[in-house]
Design a protein around this motif. Sequence first.
Motif, PDB file in Angstrom:
ATOM      1  N   GLY A   1      36.309  25.144  -7.512  1.00 29.94           N
ATOM      2  CA  GLY A   1      35.040  24.941  -8.206  1.00 29.94           C
ATOM      3  C   GLY A   1      34.500  23.532  -8.022  1.00 29.94           C
ATOM      4  N   GLY A   2      33.596  23.158  -8.913  1.00 30.77           N
ATOM      5  CA  GLY A   2      32.969  21.828  -8.816  1.00 30.77           C
ATOM      6  C   GLY A   2      33.215  21.030 -10.076  1.00 30.77           C
ATOM      7  N   GLY A   3      32.177  20.326 -10.511  1.00 32.92           N
ATOM      8  CA  GLY A   3      32.286  19.542 -11.737  1.00 32.92           C
ATOM      9  C   GLY A   3      32.498  18.055 -11.522  1.00 32.92           C
ATOM     10  N   HIS A   4      32.311  17.607 -10.283  1.00 28.80           N
ATOM     11  CA  HIS A   4      32.580  16.202  -9.958  1.00 28.80           C
ATOM     12  C   HIS A   4      31.498  15.285 -10.541  1.00 28.80           C
ATOM     13  CE1 HIS A   4      34.421  18.310  -6.184  1.00 28.80           C
ATOM     14  NE2 HIS A   4      35.025  18.640  -7.300  1.00 28.80           N
TER      15      HIS A   4
ATOM     16  N   VAL B   1      35.956  23.942  -2.321  1.00 26.17           N
ATOM     17  CA  VAL B   1      35.410  23.198  -3.468  1.00 26.17           C
ATOM     18  C   VAL B   1      33.917  23.495  -3.532  1.00 26.17           C
ATOM     19  CG1 VAL B   1      37.096  21.336  -3.620  1.00 26.17           C
ATOM     20  CG2 VAL B   1      35.163  21.110  -2.038  1.00 26.17           C
ATOM     21  N   GLU B   2      33.355  23.374  -4.737  1.00 25.18           N
ATOM     22  CA  GLU B   2      31.962  23.760  -4.967  1.00 25.18           C
ATOM     23  C   GLU B   2      31.181  22.679  -5.705  1.00 25.18           C
ATOM     24  OE1 GLU B   2      32.611  27.265  -7.337  1.00 25.18           O
ATOM     25  OE2 GLU B   2      32.833  28.538  -5.582  1.00 25.18           O
ATOM     26  N   PRO B   3      30.965  21.531  -5.080  1.00 25.94           N
ATOM     27  CA  PRO B   3      30.207  20.489  -5.778  1.00 25.94           C
ATOM     28  C   PRO B   3      28.718  20.850  -5.850  1.00 25.94           C
ATOM     29  CG  PRO B   3      30.657  19.808  -3.525  1.00 25.94           C
ATOM     30  CD  PRO B   3      31.363  21.129  -3.729  1.00 25.94           C
ATOM     31  N   GLY B   4      28.116  20.630  -7.006  1.00 29.03           N
ATOM     32  CA  GLY B   4      26.675  20.814  -7.151  1.00 29.03           C
ATOM     33  C   GLY B   4      26.027  19.470  -7.418  1.00 29.03           C
ATOM     34  N   ARG B   5      26.230  19.002  -8.637  1.00 30.05           N
ATOM     35  CA  ARG B   5      25.667  17.719  -9.049  1.00 30.05           C
ATOM     36  C   ARG B   5      25.991  16.587  -8.067  1.00 30.05           C
ATOM     37  NH1 ARG B   5      25.103  16.811 -14.283  1.00 30.05           N
ATOM     38  NH2 ARG B   5      26.765  18.272 -14.754  1.00 30.05           N
TER      39      ARG B   5
ATOM     40  N   ALA C   1      19.854  16.758  -9.901  1.00 28.18           N
ATOM     41  CA  ALA C   1      20.632  17.946 -10.295  1.00 28.18           C
ATOM     42  C   ALA C   1      20.303  18.378 -11.713  1.00 28.18           C
ATOM     43  CB  ALA C   1      22.134  17.640 -10.196  1.00 28.18           C
ATOM     44  N   TYR C   2      20.188  19.683 -11.917  1.00 25.93           N
ATOM     45  CA  TYR C   2      20.002  20.266 -13.242  1.00 25.93           C
ATOM     46  C   TYR C   2      18.753  19.758 -13.952  1.00 25.93           C
ATOM     47  CZ  TYR C   2      24.725  21.799 -12.317  1.00 25.93           C
ATOM     48  OH  TYR C   2      25.828  22.362 -11.742  1.00 25.93           O
ATOM     49  N   HIS C   3      17.764  19.291 -13.219  1.00 23.16           N
ATOM     50  CA  HIS C   3      16.465  19.034 -13.832  1.00 23.16           C
ATOM     51  C   HIS C   3      15.577  20.216 -13.478  1.00 23.16           C
ATOM     52  CE1 HIS C   3      16.524  14.412 -14.559  1.00 23.16           C
ATOM     53  NE2 HIS C   3      17.759  14.872 -14.547  1.00 23.16           N
TER      54      HIS C   3
HETATM   55  C1  LIG Z   1      28.170  24.976 -12.096  1.00 28.31           C
HETATM   56  C2  LIG Z   1      29.208  25.395 -11.159  1.00 28.31           C
HETATM   57  C3  LIG Z   1      29.549  24.583 -10.083  1.00 28.31           C
HETATM   58  C4  LIG Z   1      28.947  23.207  -9.849  1.00 28.31           C
HETATM   59  O1  LIG Z   1      29.172  22.329 -10.903  1.00 28.31           O
HETATM   60  P1  LIG Z   1      28.781  20.787 -10.727  1.00 28.31           P
HETATM   61  O2  LIG Z   1      29.127  20.182 -12.029  1.00 28.31           O
HETATM   62  O3  LIG Z   1      27.305  20.748 -10.460  1.00 28.31           O
HETATM   63  O4  LIG Z   1      29.551  20.267  -9.574  1.00 28.31           O
HETATM   64  C5  LIG Z   1      30.486  25.054  -9.181  1.00 28.31           C
HETATM   65  N1  LIG Z   1      31.069  26.266  -9.352  1.00 28.31           N
HETATM   66  C6  LIG Z   1      30.756  27.076 -10.388  1.00 28.31           C
HETATM   67  C7  LIG Z   1      31.413  28.395 -10.505  1.00 28.31           C
HETATM   68  C8  LIG Z   1      29.829  26.676 -11.328  1.00 28.31           C
HETATM   69  O5  LIG Z   1      29.543  27.471 -12.359  1.00 28.31           O
END
Ligand SMILES: *Cc1c(COP(=O)(O)O)cnc(C)c1O
Length: 446
Positions: free
Chosen positions: A259-262, A302-306, A402-404
Amino acid sequence: MAVTTVATAIPAQSPDDLSVWPATTARGPHGDPTVSGVELPDVAAQFGTPVYVLDETDVRERCRAYRSAFPGADVLYAAKAFLCRAMVHWVHEEGLGLDVCSAGDLELAVIAGLPPERIVFHGNAKSPEDLRAALRHGVGRIVVDSTSETARLAAHVPQGTRQRVMARVVPGVAAGGHAAIRTGTDDRKSGLSIADGSAMHAVTRLVEQPRLELTGLHCHIGSQIDTVKPYVVAVRHLVGLMARIRDRHGITLPELDLGGGHAVAHRPGEHPLDVPELARRVRRELADACAQSDLPVPRLAVEPGRAVVARAGVALYRVLAVKRTGARVFVAVDGGTSDNPRPALYGVRYAPRLVGRRSTAATRPVTVVGRHCEAGDALASDVPLPDDVRPGDLLAVPVAGAYHLSTTSGGNSVGRPPVVAVADGRARLLVRRESAQDLRSRDTGL
Ligand SMILES: *Cc1c(COP(=O)(O)O)cnc(C)c1O
């Protein structure tokens, strides 16, 4: 909207500190920051305000940094942070895949040319339309979030074919910047708990389904996590479950998605997650834990978004009113919670600055508020701005990528702001402003 604002003094920000601005930021003719050689007041003049500026180079550099930190792993950009066709195009060109969670996201990505097999489909409550779209386009993986989803998904898979799936599990790790964005603990709506046995139960259901092929485990433990430790602990718990799955079902899962959350820094002095360090520690833990359990090391994702898009974005607002009430100064701008609900939802704090005019006035702390008729409509509190800030001034808010725009609402019928990409000294429109006509066109009844 309920808001708790904790006013704490922050050190006055140096006007020279551009550390949280996009990668291409430089100092322009009047000491103002330019992004990719573009002056922000020019963007405001050409496209109006509020407007979101996105630094293409910054996005591409982040993608490359992830690819080089995680060689041999899949890096999937999390579309929910912000998506438009250009964004899809950039991440694809830089070798990333995509994580989506609706048929709408998926269709936009496919239209923009991303190969569906590079797409992972998420969601704790996928609709029948979502599942049909995912299968029709042939996404690479569908991440199953509950036991009940297994049979529902299998029923949609055409006979004689198999859909690859992952199981989203909850590793029981508490991490993240705010309670509302923590997802790694057992009391959250997403995922299957390892601790209470529902993860193993769902895996059993999945491996019994001939139309589904379980390729691995997935977890997403939260957002805005600024230390490596929770990820390392999650790896250990996930490998433990993989070993039990092997023991019970005799299958070795080849994939692991973390996942992400970095975390990113929103203000100078804050600490982002150290991505190369994350990669090193996760790799080491994965190798150790797998060796102990006598498992082959799975392919990592890995899934970085922000962390991919946040710093590339700058929001530009026009000041409409300045109100001095007692000790407080309110600077009201032409946007607000409709384009950025994050300060109200999660207490995120930003460092806006005046652009387009040089002021020699002393700075004092102000509260930057939006234009919406809600008491909680604040964008930033206790931020130092020149004492002579006045209507007509431009304010720029960095770390707005991100997220705006992905969380905008139609509040007060103001319309959603446009997105303008800057690259090589040029500004180009990616997403146009939502017009009054756009808003009226959906209102079809009387
Ligand atoms: C929201 C989310 C992400 C991305 O989270 P960020 O905090 O933006 O990196 C990655 N994977 C899943 C499943 C999510 O729900």
